[in-house]
Design an enzyme around this catalytic site. Structure first.
Site, mmCIF file in Angstrom:
data_model
loop_
_atom_site.group_PDB
_atom_site.id
_atom_site.type_symbol
_atom_site.label_atom_id
_atom_site.label_comp_id
_atom_site.label_asym_id
_atom_site.label_seq_id
_atom_site.Cartn_x
_atom_site.Cartn_y
_atom_site.Cartn_z
ATOM 1 N N CYS A 1 -8.919 -24.707 56.182
ATOM 2 C CA CYS A 1 -9.428 -23.459 56.755
ATOM 3 C C CYS A 1 -8.674 -22.241 56.243
ATOM 4 C CB CYS A 1 -9.354 -23.540 58.270
ATOM 5 S SG CYS A 1 -10.238 -24.969 58.861
ATOM 6 N N GLU A 2 -8.679 -22.053 54.931
ATOM 7 C CA GLU A 2 -8.109 -20.863 54.305
ATOM 8 C C GLU A 2 -8.928 -20.578 53.064
ATOM 9 O OE1 GLU A 2 -4.041 -20.396 53.423
ATOM 10 O OE2 GLU A 2 -3.349 -21.528 55.171
ATOM 11 N N PRO B 1 13.111 -32.259 30.664
ATOM 12 C CA PRO B 1 11.672 -32.018 30.779
ATOM 13 C C PRO B 1 11.082 -32.718 32.004
ATOM 14 C CG PRO B 1 12.083 -33.698 29.122
ATOM 15 C CD PRO B 1 13.430 -33.239 29.612
ATOM 16 N N GLY B 2 10.195 -32.030 32.702
ATOM 17 C CA GLY B 2 9.474 -32.642 33.813
ATOM 18 C C GLY B 2 7.996 -32.657 33.487
ATOM 19 N N TYR C 1 -0.056 -20.642 42.411
ATOM 20 C CA TYR C 1 0.245 -19.959 41.143
ATOM 21 C C TYR C 1 -1.018 -19.464 40.435
ATOM 22 C CZ TYR C 1 4.341 -23.138 41.523
ATOM 23 O OH TYR C 1 5.416 -23.862 41.928
HETATM 24 C C1 LIG Z 1 12.124 -27.318 37.190
HETATM 25 C C2 LIG Z 1 13.304 -27.628 36.349
HETATM 26 C C3 LIG Z 1 13.184 -28.444 35.232
HETATM 27 C C4 LIG Z 1 11.861 -29.013 34.759
HETATM 28 O O1 LIG Z 1 10.976 -28.047 34.340
HETATM 29 P P1 LIG Z 1 9.601 -28.498 33.627
HETATM 30 O O2 LIG Z 1 8.880 -27.243 33.418
HETATM 31 O O3 LIG Z 1 8.903 -29.403 34.569
HETATM 32 O O4 LIG Z 1 9.960 -29.169 32.354
HETATM 33 C C5 LIG Z 1 14.324 -28.749 34.519
HETATM 34 N N1 LIG Z 1 15.540 -28.261 34.887
HETATM 35 C C6 LIG Z 1 15.699 -27.470 35.966
HETATM 36 C C7 LIG Z 1 17.044 -26.979 36.316
HETATM 37 C C8 LIG Z 1 14.595 -27.124 36.727
HETATM 38 O O5 LIG Z 1 14.754 -26.323 37.786
#
Ligand SMILES: *Cc1c(COP(=O)(O)O)cnc(C)c1O
Length: 421
Positions: free
Chosen positions: A346-347, A276-277, A318
């Site tokens: 400037c966009e 998770p990120g 996005y």
């Molecule tokens: C981007 C990515 C993540 C993290 O995704 P989140 O949506 O931020 O949790 C994990 N694994 C891989 C391989 C990714 O490319």
């Protein structure tokens, strides 16, 4: 839940008033909450227990070394997608055996770097990559632990730019071909198969695509074992979404996601990794900006901020929504007015929100973008020669600059003039 709350009408990061940081650092800046980072990491820890597991934070969502160290202290692993991110994880004190290397385009130099520095596993995304890794590892007299990233062909039902698990996406090996590729991997020198990897996309707000993908991974585990492979580890990727719009969204919770993992792959006796990120870092950060001007246009008002698309690109890239709130709570009874919230670049794409209701604001007032801790500072650029936005970390009543704003002198000195000029 996060730790950015109003106290006596002033937005705080934990116990620090945002205006205090603004006075010390200047705007715009990112600010992260240690308590929120820790809380979100622990939610995943608890959700996966008692399965043997490792939560590998996706460094690409927020790679500041101080953020990584905050999580590494709790035992987090790291998921990296470049040699640079690998070095960041190392700089944060993460041992190689807790670093997973993902990504479709690993170079031989990056493979060598990780094999020499120590690596938990490479998530291999193609046959050419597998062959290159075999050669690099053999030349070093090393053995590369691998999982093969399979593409389960499921629709993650998320934004097309961050969906990765459909067959038309560039990621992984089609799951239908997985047994063939595993057989090839087993024959190659310098390769040790440890598991299977899958990651179907980012900002998923529904558990069903995960369920479909993980069910396919469980079937594949059984099939590969029947073929004689040793599968001890399943890397289930990241991607759980967060509520960007507090008023109307409630994505699944880590505990529900954990229950799904246990239900789909829990009986295989594998160690589970997740990456998770966003869910760890996203709601742990704000982007704080100042109002420069209020401009009355034809039929609409513009709020011009000192933050721009180069500091936070998600809205223009996005079409992403961020809640934007005044740092000083408006007096009761003030009617919110719709305005377009824009930056100075400037966009026309440098627009954060259109017709967004906001209480009346004046020049120099502070506003905060919520949910800006993931894919914010890491995607920033110096477009329009706007200095890379600084980052601040709060811990209780303390705060520290964890990346300083570069001076114009530093920025301009990076260019060099060739001798013929
Ligand atoms: C981007 C990515 C993540 C993290 O995704 P989140 O949506 O931020 O949790 C994990 N694994 C891989 C391989 C990714 O490319």
């Amino acid at each position: 839940m996060d730790h950015f709350l109003y106290r006596d009408g002033v937005l705080h990061a934990e116990d620090v008033a945002i205006p205090e940081i603004a006075a010390a650092v200047g705007t715009p800046f990112y600010v992260y909450s240690t308590a929120t980072l820790e809380r979100h990491y622990r939610l995943f820890e608890e959700a996966l227990s008692p399965l043997p597991h490792l939560v590998c934070f996706a460094v690409k969502s927020n790679g500041n070394v101080a953020v990584l160290k905050t999580l590494a202290r709790l035992g987090a692993g790291m998921d990296v997608v470049s040699g640079g991110e690998y070095l960041r994880a190392k700089a944060a004190g993460v041992p190689g055996e807790r670093i997973v290397f993902s990504g479709v385009g690993k170079t031989r130099a990056e493979m060598r770097q990780a094999l020499e520095g120590g690596i938990r596993q490479f998530n291999v995304e193609s046959e050419p990559e597998l062959l290159a890794l075999s050669e690099v590892a053999s030349a070093l007299g090393a053995v590369a632990p691998i999982a093969i990233r399979v593409n389960p062909d499921v629709d993650a039902k998320t934004h097309e730019k961050i969906a990765t698990g459909k067959k038309e996406n560039k990621f992984g090996i089609p799951i239908a071909r997985a047994r063939e590729v595993y057989a090839e991997a087993a024959r190659l020198p310098g390769i040790n198969i440890v598991g299977i990897d899958v990651h179907i996309g980012s900002q998923l707000t529904d558990l069903e695509p995960f369920e479909l993908a993980y069910t396919k991974v469980a079937e594949l585990t059984r099939a590969l074992r029947a073929d004689g492979h040793t599968i001890t580890r399943l890397d289930l990727g990241g991607g759980l979404g967060i509520p960007y719009e507090r008023s109307n969204s409630a994505p699944p919770l880590p505990v529900e996601y954990g229950a799904l993992i246990k239900r789909t792959v829990g009986d295989l006796g594998c160690e589970v990794e997740i990456e998770p990120g966003r869910l760890i870092s996203g709601n742990a950060g704000l982007l704080v900006a100042s109002v420069i001007y209020l401009k009355h246009g034809e039929g609409r008002d513009f709020l011009i901020l000192d933050a721009a698309m180069n500091d936070l690109v998600r809205p223009s890239m996005y079409g992403a929504h961020h809640d934007i709130v005044p740092v000083i709570e408006p007096a009761p009874g003030l009617e919110p007015q719709p305005c377009d919230i824009v930056g100075p670049v400037c966009e026309t794409g440098d627009t954060f929100a259109k017709a967004r209701p906001l209480p009346p604001l004046e020049p120099d007032d502070l506003v905060a973008f919520r949910s800006a801790g993931a894919y914010g500072a890491v995607m920033a650029s110096e477009y329009n020669t706007r200095p890379l936005v600084p980052e601040v970390l709060v811990h209780g009543d303390q705060f520290a600059v964890i990346r300083a704003r570069p001076s114009f002198d530093e920025i301009i000195k990076r260019d060099s003039i060739p001798e013929w000029l």
